[in-house]
Design a protein around this motif. Structure first.
Motif, PDB file in Angstrom:
ATOM      1  N   UNK A 216     -16.823   5.611  13.683  1.00 20.72           N
ATOM      2  CA  UNK A 216     -17.650   5.152  12.565  1.00 20.72           C
ATOM      3  C   UNK A 216     -18.673   4.109  12.989  1.00 20.72           C
ATOM      4  N   UNK A 217     -19.785   4.135  12.250  1.00 19.90           N
ATOM      5  CA  UNK A 217     -20.786   3.079  12.363  1.00 19.90           C
ATOM      6  C   UNK A 217     -21.123   2.652  10.938  1.00 19.90           C
TER       7      UNK A 217
ATOM      8  N   UNK B 172     -18.354  10.158  12.258  1.00 20.83           N
ATOM      9  CA  UNK B 172     -18.545  11.358  13.080  1.00 20.83           C
ATOM     10  C   UNK B 172     -17.324  12.269  13.044  1.00 20.83           C
ATOM     11  N   UNK B 173     -16.137  11.699  12.944  1.00 22.85           N
ATOM     12  CA  UNK B 173     -14.911  12.490  12.928  1.00 22.85           C
ATOM     13  C   UNK B 173     -14.799  13.328  11.647  1.00 22.85           C
TER      14      UNK B 173
ATOM     15  N   UNK C  51     -24.131  12.643   2.654  1.00 18.20           N
ATOM     16  CA  UNK C  51     -24.433  13.900   3.336  1.00 18.20           C
ATOM     17  C   UNK C  51     -23.177  14.337   4.074  1.00 18.20           C
ATOM     18  N   UNK C  52     -22.814  15.617   3.892  1.00 20.36           N
ATOM     19  CA  UNK C  52     -21.649  16.170   4.576  1.00 20.36           C
ATOM     20  C   UNK C  52     -22.103  17.377   5.398  1.00 20.36           C
ATOM     21  N   UNK C  53     -21.176  18.009   6.074  1.00 15.08           N
ATOM     22  CA  UNK C  53     -21.494  19.204   6.856  1.00 15.08           C
ATOM     23  C   UNK C  53     -21.952  20.352   5.957  1.00 15.08           C
ATOM     24  N   UNK C  54     -21.558  20.336   4.678  1.00 15.11           N
ATOM     25  CA  UNK C  54     -21.880  21.430   3.756  1.00 15.11           C
ATOM     26  C   UNK C  54     -23.090  21.178   2.877  1.00 15.11           C
ATOM     27  N   UNK C  55     -23.419  19.888   2.622  1.00 16.15           N
ATOM     28  CA  UNK C  55     -24.530  19.597   1.737  1.00 16.15           C
ATOM     29  C   UNK C  55     -24.633  18.126   1.394  1.00 16.15           C
TER      30      UNK C  55
END
Length: 91
Positions: A9-10, A29-30, A51-55
């Motif tokens: 994380x950041x 990132x995980x 924001x996620x990997x899907x939208x």
């Protein structure tokens, strides 16, 4: 404004008593998300977008979960606008 980093994380934002508190931006990132919004005592709280990997998710968070009115826009063009309960579509 301060920056806090871990291997996954950041966080760039405000702190109070050593925890995220106030406006901040958190990238994990995980779990593959970016959160832009308010924190209270280290938890996502208030109006924000994520924001996620899907939208992209926009709405109000309470105790780390999106609840109430919000929207989710998938990257393929689909969208949901309506109620959320415990970070799940509801209605």
């Amino acid at each position: 404004m301060a920056v806090y980093r871990t291997p996954h994380e950041i966080y760039c934002g405000e702190f109070k008593d050593g925890v995220m508190h106030g406006y901040g931006e958190l990238t994990n990132k995980e779990k593959d998300f970016e959160y832009f919004g308010e924190f209270i005592n280290g938890k996502k709280e208030g109006y924000a977008s994520m924001k996620t990997a899907k939208g992209r998710l926009t709405g109000r968070f309470h105790n780390d979960l999106i609840t109430g009115e919000g929207s989710f826009h998938w990257y393929d063009g689909r969208r949901y606008e309506g109620q959320f309960r415990n970070s799940k579509f509801h209605g």
